[in-house]
Design a protein around this motif. Structure first.
Motif, PDB file in Angstrom:
ATOM      1  N   ASP A  79       0.564  -1.819   0.105  1.00  0.00           N
ATOM      2  CA  ASP A  79      -0.004   0.075  -0.076  1.00  0.00           C
ATOM      3  C   ASP A  79       1.295   1.568  -1.116  1.00  0.00           C
ATOM      4  N   ALA A  80       1.624   1.489   0.735  1.00  0.00           N
ATOM      5  CA  ALA A  80       3.056   1.947   0.448  1.00  0.00           C
ATOM      6  C   ALA A  80       4.321   2.676  -0.593  1.00  0.00           C
ATOM      7  N   VAL A  81       3.988   1.485  -0.814  1.00  0.00           N
ATOM      8  CA  VAL A  81       4.423   1.418  -2.324  1.00  0.00           C
ATOM      9  C   VAL A  81       2.960   1.863  -3.536  1.00  0.00           C
ATOM     10  N   ARG A  82       2.139   2.145  -3.419  1.00  0.00           N
ATOM     11  CA  ARG A  82       1.725   2.137  -3.842  1.00  0.00           C
ATOM     12  C   ARG A  82       1.045   3.717  -4.209  1.00  0.00           C
ATOM     13  N   ASN A  83       0.589   3.888  -3.282  1.00  0.00           N
ATOM     14  CA  ASN A  83       0.199   4.917  -2.521  1.00  0.00           C
ATOM     15  C   ASN A  83       0.438   6.152  -1.837  1.00  0.00           C
ATOM     16  N   GLY A  84       2.108   5.463  -0.905  1.00  0.00           N
ATOM     17  CA  GLY A  84       2.519   6.667   0.093  1.00  0.00           C
ATOM     18  C   GLY A  84       3.094   7.830  -0.819  1.00  0.00           C
ATOM     19  N   TYR A 106       3.164  11.579  -3.554  1.00  0.00           N
ATOM     20  CA  TYR A 106       1.924  13.393  -3.661  1.00  0.00           C
ATOM     21  C   TYR A 106       0.902  13.138  -2.346  1.00  0.00           C
ATOM     22  N   ALA A 107      -0.460  13.647  -2.027  1.00  0.00           N
ATOM     23  CA  ALA A 107      -0.914  14.241  -1.068  1.00  0.00           C
ATOM     24  C   ALA A 107      -0.229  13.347   0.194  1.00  0.00           C
ATOM     25  N   THR A 108      -0.594  11.897  -0.535  1.00  0.00           N
ATOM     26  CA  THR A 108      -0.076  11.046   0.923  1.00  0.00           C
ATOM     27  C   THR A 108       1.544  10.497   1.288  1.00  0.00           C
ATOM     28  N   PHE A 109       1.912  11.573   0.553  1.00  0.00           N
ATOM     29  CA  PHE A 109       3.209  10.954   0.512  1.00  0.00           C
ATOM     30  C   PHE A 109       4.537  10.681   2.485  1.00  0.00           C
ATOM     31  N   ASP A 110       3.679  11.367   3.091  1.00  0.00           N
ATOM     32  CA  ASP A 110       3.888  10.742   4.661  1.00  0.00           C
ATOM     33  C   ASP A 110       2.894  10.324   5.485  1.00  0.00           C
ATOM     34  N   LYS A 111       1.902   9.247   5.133  1.00  0.00           N
ATOM     35  CA  LYS A 111       0.796   8.843   5.401  1.00  0.00           C
ATOM     36  C   LYS A 111       1.397   7.562   6.476  1.00  0.00           C
ATOM     37  N   ASP A 112       1.625   6.917   5.988  1.00  0.00           N
ATOM     38  CA  ASP A 112       2.325   5.788   7.248  1.00  0.00           C
ATOM     39  C   ASP A 112       3.789   5.910   8.072  1.00  0.00           C
ATOM     40  N   ILE A 113       3.821   7.784   8.039  1.00  0.00           N
ATOM     41  CA  ILE A 113       5.077   8.050   8.758  1.00  0.00           C
ATOM     42  C   ILE A 113       4.263   8.586   9.931  1.00  0.00           C
ATOM     43  N   ILE A 114       3.051   8.920  10.286  1.00  0.00           N
ATOM     44  CA  ILE A 114       1.855   9.443  10.940  1.00  0.00           C
ATOM     45  C   ILE A 114       0.812   8.588  11.092  1.00  0.00           C
ATOM     46  N   LEU A 115       1.052   7.225  10.381  1.00  0.00           N
ATOM     47  CA  LEU A 115       0.190   6.352  11.321  1.00  0.00           C
ATOM     48  C   LEU A 115       1.461   5.243  11.914  1.00  0.00           C
ATOM     49  N   PHE A 116       2.594   4.922  11.969  1.00  0.00           N
ATOM     50  CA  PHE A 116       3.478   4.372  12.743  1.00  0.00           C
ATOM     51  C   PHE A 116       3.891   5.267  13.947  1.00  0.00           C
ATOM     52  N   GLU A 117       3.955   7.109  13.829  1.00  0.00           N
ATOM     53  CA  GLU A 117       3.940   7.630  14.834  1.00  0.00           C
ATOM     54  C   GLU A 117       2.903   7.526  15.993  1.00  0.00           C
ATOM     55  N   LYS A 118       1.847   7.532  15.094  1.00  0.00           N
ATOM     56  CA  LYS A 118       0.731   7.167  16.166  1.00  0.00           C
ATOM     57  C   LYS A 118       1.203   5.519  16.898  1.00  0.00           C
ATOM     58  N   THR A 119       0.680   4.870  15.981  1.00  0.00           N
ATOM     59  CA  THR A 119       0.889   3.906  16.858  1.00  0.00           C
ATOM     60  C   THR A 119       1.767   3.862  17.575  1.00  0.00           C
ATOM     61  N   MET A 120       2.519   4.179  17.909  1.00  0.00           N
ATOM     62  CA  MET A 120       4.553   4.141  18.607  1.00  0.00           C
ATOM     63  C   MET A 120       3.362   4.751  20.239  1.00  0.00           C
ATOM     64  N   ARG A 121       2.993   6.005  19.722  1.00  0.00           N
ATOM     65  CA  ARG A 121       2.527   6.168  20.795  1.00  0.00           C
ATOM     66  C   ARG A 121       1.127   6.173  21.157  1.00  0.00           C
ATOM     67  N   ASP A 122       0.372   5.496  20.800  1.00  0.00           N
ATOM     68  CA  ASP A 122      -0.959   4.339  21.565  1.00  0.00           C
ATOM     69  C   ASP A 122      -0.217   2.786  22.387  1.00  0.00           C
ATOM     70  N   TYR A 123       0.842   2.162  21.732  1.00  0.00           N
ATOM     71  CA  TYR A 123       1.212   0.585  22.397  1.00  0.00           C
ATOM     72  C   TYR A 123       2.412   1.503  23.516  1.00  0.00           C
ATOM     73  N   MET A 124       3.307   2.559  23.150  1.00  0.00           N
ATOM     74  CA  MET A 124       4.247   2.845  24.731  1.00  0.00           C
ATOM     75  C   MET A 124       3.508   3.575  25.456  1.00  0.00           C
ATOM     76  N   GLY A 125       2.306   4.310  25.129  1.00  0.00           N
ATOM     77  CA  GLY A 125       1.197   5.307  26.118  1.00  0.00           C
ATOM     78  C   GLY A 125       1.861   6.582  26.335  1.00  0.00           C
ATOM     79  N   MET A 126       2.829   7.292  25.055  1.00  0.00           N
ATOM     80  CA  MET A 126       3.403   8.210  25.180  1.00  0.00           C
ATOM     81  C   MET A 126       2.623   9.624  24.346  1.00  0.00           C
ATOM     82  N   LYS A 127       3.198  10.389  25.315  1.00  0.00           N
ATOM     83  CA  LYS A 127       2.723  11.595  24.591  1.00  0.00           C
ATOM     84  C   LYS A 127       3.751  12.141  22.900  1.00  0.00           C
ATOM     85  N   HIS A 128       4.488  11.725  22.840  1.00  0.00           N
ATOM     86  CA  HIS A 128       5.540  11.829  21.496  1.00  0.00           C
ATOM     87  C   HIS A 128       6.219  10.998  21.156  1.00  0.00           C
ATOM     88  N   ALA A 129       5.811  10.412  19.903  1.00  0.00           N
ATOM     89  CA  ALA A 129       7.092   9.627  19.247  1.00  0.00           C
ATOM     90  C   ALA A 129       7.642  10.320  17.906  1.00  0.00           C
TER      91      ALA A 129
END
Ligand SMILES: Cc1ncc(COP(=O)(O)O)c(C=O)c1O
Length: 376
Positions: free
Chosen positions: A27-32, A34-57
């Motif tokens: 999905d990242a290769v196909r769609n990541g 133009y407008a969604t060039f950093d979509k997976d970075i945003i999702l990864f950082e959110k997943t890390m914050r949620d998993y670790m219970g931290m304010k910032h990742a």
């Protein structure tokens, strides 16, 4: 024992890839772009914050960069001392040495190979500014004592949790205790994206500084592409972020797999005289990223020769790290005898995610035979 060679490479480390990683990457290769060039970075950082219970990742290209950002965002520099474990991959020390701060290497706890809190206290001087600890090979460091010392002496704490995603001290994830925690997604780690890292903090100021430094110090304050300070190109790419997210979403099964591999080793080598398998200490939940053993001096065998002979059987363990305090660019303030013993007699066992019980059986049978603990 009949078998003398494994046709399968019994690897030290290696990831466990499923459809999920393939789908996220595709999905990242196909769609990541133009407008969604950093979509997976945003999702990864959110997943890390949620998993670790931290304010910032903050995702980075690798953990070394996360650690450097930790030291730099704290303003460490020339004239400062950082108390650091003597037993680690050299990235641990380089990360703050890059800022000009000096490494003061201290000894480890022989039962976990993590920094010894008593050794930290002895190393404190008026120049001490921070403690750099490692949750070694997935085993948590003694965070209660370390945080108490840090508070008492007003020291910053950086947790190098590079191999330790999912490990816990007193039920709390490592990487969440200090001012900053850093985790690696290098291909040899429990969760892998080839290369990758994350910087974690609850401190807004450290996060903002790290974010700015990680993106070339670019502020656009006076013009597009304007920078107000020297920074680095340290941000994670969208593709590794997609893979890292898939792995973090599967962290419970990745940890369970490593713990199963450890159990197989412990069942076979746990009672052998002269072999000390590192087992998690009280209050500690290890992810057993790299199950390890000490060949006690009573065991008459040469560690490096044992590793050579295992490699000849297509079994690939790893010798323990040399003490960083012996490196020519560093200085040894303390003799650190426990680190010296592990340097000479420590071995990390193969623990790639693709090992099955039969592989561990062959590794253990081979170790027993080659150390003279079992007849041929
Ligand atoms: C303890 C420790 N610190 C730091 C690092 C650096 O991580 P990376 O390779 O992601 O830069 C590693 C990786 O091997 C490590 O084991």
């Amino acid at each position: 024992m009949e078998k003398k060679y494994s046709t399968k490479k019994i690897s030290f480390a290696g990831p466990w890839i499923t459809k999920k990683e393939e789908e996220y990457m595709l999905d990242a290769v196909r769609n990541g772009w133009y407008a969604t060039f950093d979509k997976d970075i945003i999702l990864f950082e959110k997943t890390m914050r949620d998993y670790m219970g931290m304010k910032h990742a903050l995702g980075t290209h690798c953990c070394t960069q996360s650690l450097h950002l930790a030291a730099a965002s704290m303003g460490l520099g020339a004239g400062d001392e950082v108390i650091c474990t003597d037993f680690s991959w050299v990235a641990t020390a380089y990360s703050f040495v890059y800022t000009g701060a000096k490494a003061v290497f201290v000894d480890i706890d022989p039962d976990s190979w993590c920094i010894d809190p008593a050794a930290i206290e002895k190393a404190i001087t008026p120049k001490s500014k921070a403690i750099m600890l490692v949750h070694t090979f997935g085993h948590p460091a003694q965070m209660d004592e370390i945080m108490e010392i840090a508070q008492k002496h007003n020291l910053r704490v950086i947790e190098d949790a590079a191999p330790s995603l999912g490990a816990k001290f007193k039920g709390k994830l490592v990487g969440t205790f200090g001012d900053v925690g850093c985790i690696s997604f290098h291909g040899a780690k429990i969760a892998a994206s080839g290369e990758g890292g994350v910087f974690l903090t609850n401190n807004d100021e450290l996060y903002e500084k790290a974010k700015l430094l990680a993106s070339m110090g670019r502020t656009d304050s006076k013009a597009v592409f304007w920078s107000d300070q020297v920074g680095y190109q340290y941000t994670i790419g969208n593709l590794p972020a997609a893979m890292a997210r898939a792995q973090v979403e599967r962290i419970d099964e990745l940890v369970a797999n490593k713990r199963k591999i450890f159990d197989w080793y412990y069942e076979r080598l746990g009672d052998v005289e002269g072999i000390k398998i590192l087992k998690e200490k009280k209050d500690c939940f290890s992810n057993y990223c790299y199950p390890s053993m000490l060949l006690e001096d009573s065991l008459k065998c040469d560690r490096d020769e044992l590793i050579r002979q295992l490699k000849a059987r297509n079994i690939h363990p790893r010798p323990a790290f040399p003490r960083m305090s012996r490196f020519p660019m560093f200085e040894a303030r303390f003799p650190n005898p426990e680190s010296a013993l592990v340097e000479r007699r420590g071995v990390s066992l193969p623990a790639a995610h693709n090992l099955v019980e039969e592989d561990v059986d062959f590794v253990c049978e081979s170790i027993l035979e080659l150390t003279g603990k079992k007849s041929k």
